[in-house]
Design an enzyme around this catalytic site. Structure first.
Site, PDB file in Angstrom:
ATOM      1  CE1 TYR A 115     -56.080 -24.932 -33.071  1.00  0.00           C
ATOM      2  CE2 TYR A 115     -56.387 -25.343 -30.731  1.00  0.00           C
ATOM      3  CZ  TYR A 115     -55.619 -24.863 -31.769  1.00  0.00           C
ATOM      4  OH  TYR A 115     -54.390 -24.322 -31.520  1.00  0.00           O
ATOM      5  CD  GLU A 154     -40.944 -33.750 -12.036  1.00  0.00           C
ATOM      6  OE1 GLU A 154     -40.376 -32.943 -12.799  1.00  0.00           O
ATOM      7  OE2 GLU A 154     -40.513 -34.038 -10.895  1.00  0.00           O
TER       8      GLU A 154
END
Length: 403
Positions: free
Chosen positions: A306, A381
């Protein structure tokens, strides 16, 4: 560094509709977490996404770059096109978390937060499909195989940035190196280029008591490892950051046998694009020189994975302004957040201006501080609805040309 101190309790400015989405986001994320899939194998994940998009009447294309999905949401007025990218794949890790929603696929786990990224993008799609009072178009790119071998480039080659042509792109990474209540937004390099190399040193084996009759591949390989460290210390500008890491070195079979071969594997990381193409030549020069000195030979494979993730100034400012309007925590926005980790979001950013940013997910009080790619990785979360709000505000600001 993983956070080790309890931060102040964060607070967020969320619109009621998105705050009310949190239970649904939680359900989606936990479902995805139970059924992790590796790169280009995300068939269940893609089917789950497509089912939701169909339910909401969102135009979408499946099977892009094998398992990818592209969804398009038109605003009420003409305007620019903003893409939102979310990766879907998991890792070949056996989960060690004792949770109700732990992975049901042996040896596979969402140990990097991609289940959260997919959920946030889905939540954004749901909200925008019911609130189209923005100018322009939003294109949601659900990408396979970020963890390898890389799904961004095949998706670009499949035309995901065309028809309609994307003007800018954003994406986020839930980040356990930052505590909940923190957003890492940086102009310029955020994540590093990733290069990998594999080398086999070839010597001449023999008896451990008679080294003069041999060319000890392990000794040569050890000298190679040491010499490679001089690349950063003596060939890279001290103002720049770079890393050469040898992650694997294997040779020999027994106490009294001098190894004929030794194999090593390593990775190279850097931020500055000017070093693109530099490291392969320098690594080869050093290995060739050391081997020649000791009478050994070698095989070398060096390949680039990358490029650096480099954020556009203007889009980074847009994301920063959105983050400052959402995060009311004293922690707020961290402007200098960087990592030598790599990401194939870089391929999108080479094609169109954009910004990739970090959304803090660690929470010491809940024991959620394990690092990415750890068998016990998990995140707070709460970030799910926060991520949706951030994306929606970015869409609104982008459609208005507001920074």
């Amino acid at each position: 560094m993983i956070t080790t101190t309890s931060p102040p309790s964060p607070s967020f400015s969320l619109r009621p509709e998105i705050r009310d989405q949190q239970p649904q986001l939680l359900e989606w994320r936990r479902h995805l977490h139970q059924y992790p899939e590796l790169g280009f194998q995300e068939t269940l994940t893609a089917a789950f996404i497509a089912e939701k998009l169909t339910q909401w009447g969102i135009d979408h294309q499946t099977g892009v770059a094998e398992t990818g999905i592209v969804a398009v949401i038109e605003g009420q007025r003409p305007g620019p096109v903003l893409a939102i990218r979310a990766d879907m794949d998991a890792l070949p890790i056996t989960e060690a978390n004792d949770i109700d929603y732990r992975s049901r696929h042996d040896g596979r786990m969402h140990a990097c937060g991609h289940d959260g990224h997919t959920t946030i993008a889905l939540g954004t799609a749901y909200y925008l499909s019911h609130h189209r009072d923005f100018a322009g178009t939003v294109k949601l790119i659900f990408q396979p195989a970020e963890e390898g071998p890389g799904g961004a480039k095949p998706m670009i080659e499949a035309g995901v940035l065309k028809n309609p042509d994307v003007d800018a792109i954003i994406g986020l990474h839930i980040w356990n190196n930052l505590p909940l209540g923190t957003v890492g937004v940086r102009t310029g390099p955020l994540m590093a280029a990733v290069e990998l190399f594999e080398c086999t040193v070839k010597g001449k084996g023999g008896h451990g008591a008679m080294p003069h009759q041999t060319v000890d591949a392990i000794v040569v390989a050890a000298q190679v490892v040491t010499a490679l460290q001089t690349i950063v210390s003596r060939n890279v500008d001290p103002i720049d950051s770079a890393v050469v890491t040898i992650g694997s070195l294997h040779g020999g079979t027994k106490h009294n046998i001098i190894a004929e071969t030794a194999a090593l594997k390593g990775t190279i990381r850097y931020f500055n694009p000017r070093y693109d193409g530099f490291f392969p030549d320098r690594v080869k020069q050093i290995i060739a020189g050391v081997c020649d000195t000791y009478g050994a030979t070698y095989d070398l494979n060096h390949y680039k994975l990358y490029s650096p993730v480099i954020n556009d100034d203007r889009i980074a400012d847009l994301v920063r302004s959105a983050a400052l309007s959402v995060v009311e925590s004293p922690l707020g926005v961290v402007p200098e957040c960087q990592t030598m980790g790599g990401e194939d979001m870089s391929f999108f950013l080479q094609e169109v201006p954009g910004c990739y940013f970090f959304l803090g997910g660690a929470n010491l009080n809940k024991g959620l501080t394990f690092p990415h790619h750890h068998p016990r990785f998990n995140f707070d979360e709460t970030v799910l609805s926060v991520g949706v709000e951030l994306f929606v505000r970015c869409v609104e600001r982008f459609s208005q040309g507001t920074l």
